[in-house]
Write a protein that holds these residues in place. Structure first.
Motif, mmCIF file in Angstrom:
data_model
loop_
_atom_site.group_PDB
_atom_site.id
_atom_site.type_symbol
_atom_site.label_atom_id
_atom_site.label_comp_id
_atom_site.label_asym_id
_atom_site.label_seq_id
_atom_site.Cartn_x
_atom_site.Cartn_y
_atom_site.Cartn_z
ATOM 1 N N UNK A 80 0.838 -1.207 0.000
ATOM 2 C CA UNK A 80 0.000 0.000 0.000
ATOM 3 C C UNK A 80 0.867 1.248 0.000
ATOM 4 N N UNK A 81 1.957 1.176 0.720
ATOM 5 C CA UNK A 81 2.909 2.285 0.798
ATOM 6 C C UNK A 81 3.502 2.606 -0.578
ATOM 7 N N UNK A 82 3.880 1.566 -1.313
ATOM 8 C CA UNK A 82 4.445 1.762 -2.650
ATOM 9 C C UNK A 82 3.388 2.251 -3.623
ATOM 10 N N UNK A 83 2.211 1.659 -3.562
ATOM 11 C CA UNK A 83 1.118 2.079 -4.448
ATOM 12 C C UNK A 83 0.798 3.547 -4.234
ATOM 13 N N UNK A 84 0.808 3.971 -2.986
ATOM 14 C CA UNK A 84 0.412 5.347 -2.667
ATOM 15 C C UNK A 84 1.392 6.372 -3.221
ATOM 16 N N UNK A 85 2.692 6.122 -3.080
ATOM 17 C CA UNK A 85 3.646 7.114 -3.570
ATOM 18 C C UNK A 85 3.620 7.202 -5.090
ATOM 19 N N UNK A 86 3.384 6.066 -5.756
ATOM 20 C CA UNK A 86 3.256 6.093 -7.219
ATOM 21 C C UNK A 86 2.020 6.892 -7.625
ATOM 22 N N UNK A 87 0.919 6.641 -6.950
ATOM 23 C CA UNK A 87 -0.331 7.349 -7.272
ATOM 24 C C UNK A 87 -0.207 8.852 -7.023
ATOM 25 N N UNK A 88 0.335 9.227 -5.885
ATOM 26 C CA UNK A 88 0.443 10.652 -5.555
ATOM 27 C C UNK A 88 1.418 11.363 -6.501
ATOM 28 N N UNK A 89 2.476 10.679 -6.896
ATOM 29 C CA UNK A 89 3.426 11.274 -7.842
ATOM 30 C C UNK A 89 2.745 11.560 -9.178
ATOM 31 N N UNK A 90 1.941 10.622 -9.651
ATOM 32 C CA UNK A 90 1.175 10.843 -10.874
ATOM 33 C C UNK A 90 0.228 12.033 -10.708
ATOM 34 N N UNK A 91 -0.426 12.117 -9.563
ATOM 35 C CA UNK A 91 -1.324 13.241 -9.279
ATOM 36 C C UNK A 91 -0.560 14.560 -9.277
ATOM 37 N N UNK A 92 0.657 14.553 -8.718
ATOM 38 C CA UNK A 92 1.469 15.770 -8.677
ATOM 39 C C UNK A 92 1.754 16.291 -10.084
ATOM 40 N N UNK A 93 2.121 15.379 -10.980
ATOM 41 C CA UNK A 93 2.421 15.790 -12.353
ATOM 42 C C UNK A 93 1.174 16.326 -13.042
ATOM 43 N N UNK A 94 0.047 15.657 -12.835
ATOM 44 C CA UNK A 94 -1.204 16.124 -13.443
ATOM 45 C C UNK A 94 -1.599 17.495 -12.906
ATOM 46 N N UNK A 95 -1.380 17.725 -11.624
ATOM 47 C CA UNK A 95 -1.693 19.042 -11.049
ATOM 48 C C UNK A 95 -0.738 20.108 -11.571
ATOM 49 N N UNK A 96 0.519 19.726 -11.746
ATOM 50 C CA UNK A 96 1.481 20.657 -12.331
ATOM 51 C C UNK A 96 1.107 21.019 -13.752
ATOM 52 N N UNK A 97 0.672 20.015 -14.516
ATOM 53 C CA UNK A 97 0.242 20.258 -15.895
ATOM 54 C C UNK A 97 -0.969 21.187 -15.936
ATOM 55 N N UNK A 98 -1.910 20.958 -15.044
ATOM 56 C CA UNK A 98 -3.110 21.795 -15.004
ATOM 57 C C UNK A 98 -2.775 23.242 -14.655
ATOM 58 N N UNK A 99 -1.740 23.428 -13.851
ATOM 59 C CA UNK A 99 -1.331 24.780 -13.436
ATOM 60 C C UNK A 99 -0.526 25.505 -14.521
#
Length: 269
Positions: free
Chosen positions: A138-157
């Protein structure tokens, strides 16, 4: 002096950081870079179709080299400042620049960043993806998911005539909100005519800071998100591989983007 030069001059007079005109790609250059980016995406798709537990990172390197060269391209990392392989493979606590090896075998539960960069007819492209090998924690899945979210939020900004700092703020805010840190000293870069061009793209700078996003600019959005401290060290033996200082997990996702008149387009991811 054309209208764009006038606008850039006016922004510079106000203290804004503006790109040199040499960093703004022409329509002809963009058309050629798109071809390189399309091949880069195809290489990552090829890796995605084959990566699995039990394979070595050297096998990933061979997949990348063979597919790239068979389609008329050159792996940009190969020989770049002495880098010995065609791709970077960074597993678990490796932040970036992992060197493929026959002795490094993927096992169930690993997370790995595969960073592919391509030269096609002299034009450059760059992107990376995270892969989860089998069932991960779960720990590994979470950091991968949040990293993807970070990039998508950066793209949106990212907006034409906004700032690089807007991207950084969106990424850093989301990472911190989720209990993670962002590596400060390593960031994104301009790309297209060379492997690494100006500007340096930080992911920890304030909103409204850094270079203005001018149509024609091309760069990578590629934050490195650490589970614990943002501190790292470089392998003394190979001079390339970057590890988390506290042995925590690290993840990275990289998009290559083009600033257009009314939007920001992802060229390869």
């Amino acid at each position: 002096m054309d209208r764009l030069d006038v606008k850039l001059w006016a922004l510079a007079e106000k203290g804004q950081i503006v790109p040199d005109r040499s960093l703004l790609k022409t329509p002809e250059q963009i058309a050629e870079i798109r071809k390189s980016a399309d091949l880069n995406t195809a290489v990552l798709d090829h890796v995605a179709a084959h990566i699995k537990a039990g394979m070595s990172t050297a096998q990933i390197d061979k997949l990348v080299y063979d597919f790239t060269t068979e389609h008329g391209g050159i792996p940009a990392p190969l020989g770049y400042e002495g880098f010995p392989k065609s791709v970077c493979t960074s597993i678990n606590n490796v932040v970036c620049h992992g060197i493929p090896s026959e002795n490094e075998i993927l096992v169930e539960g690993d997370i790995i960043n595969v960073d592919v960069s391509t030269i096609l007819n002299g034009y450059y492209s760059d992107a990376s993806r995270m892969f989860k090998i089998g069932n991960v924690s779960e720990r590994a899945e979470r950091i991968v998911r949040v990293t993807q979210e970070c990039v998508e939020r950066g793209l949106k900004a990212a907006k034409p005539w906004g700032h690089l700092g807007d991207i950084a703020y969106a990424i850093n805010t989301h990472a911190k909100k989720n209990g993670y840190s962002v590596v400060e000293e390593i960031g994104g870069h301009g790309i297209g005519l060379e492997f690494h061009e100006e500007p340096f793209v930080s992911y920890v700078t304030p909103k409204g800071s850094e270079m203005v996003l001018v149509p024609g600019m091309m760069f990578t959005i590629e934050p490195m998100i650490n589970e614990g401290t943002p501190e790292f060290y470089v392998d003394e033996d190979n001079g390339w591989t970057v590890y988390t200082d506290d042995d925590g997990l690290s993840a990275q996702v990289e998009y290559m983007v083009l600033v257009k008149e009314k939007s920001v387009e992802v060229l390869t991811k």
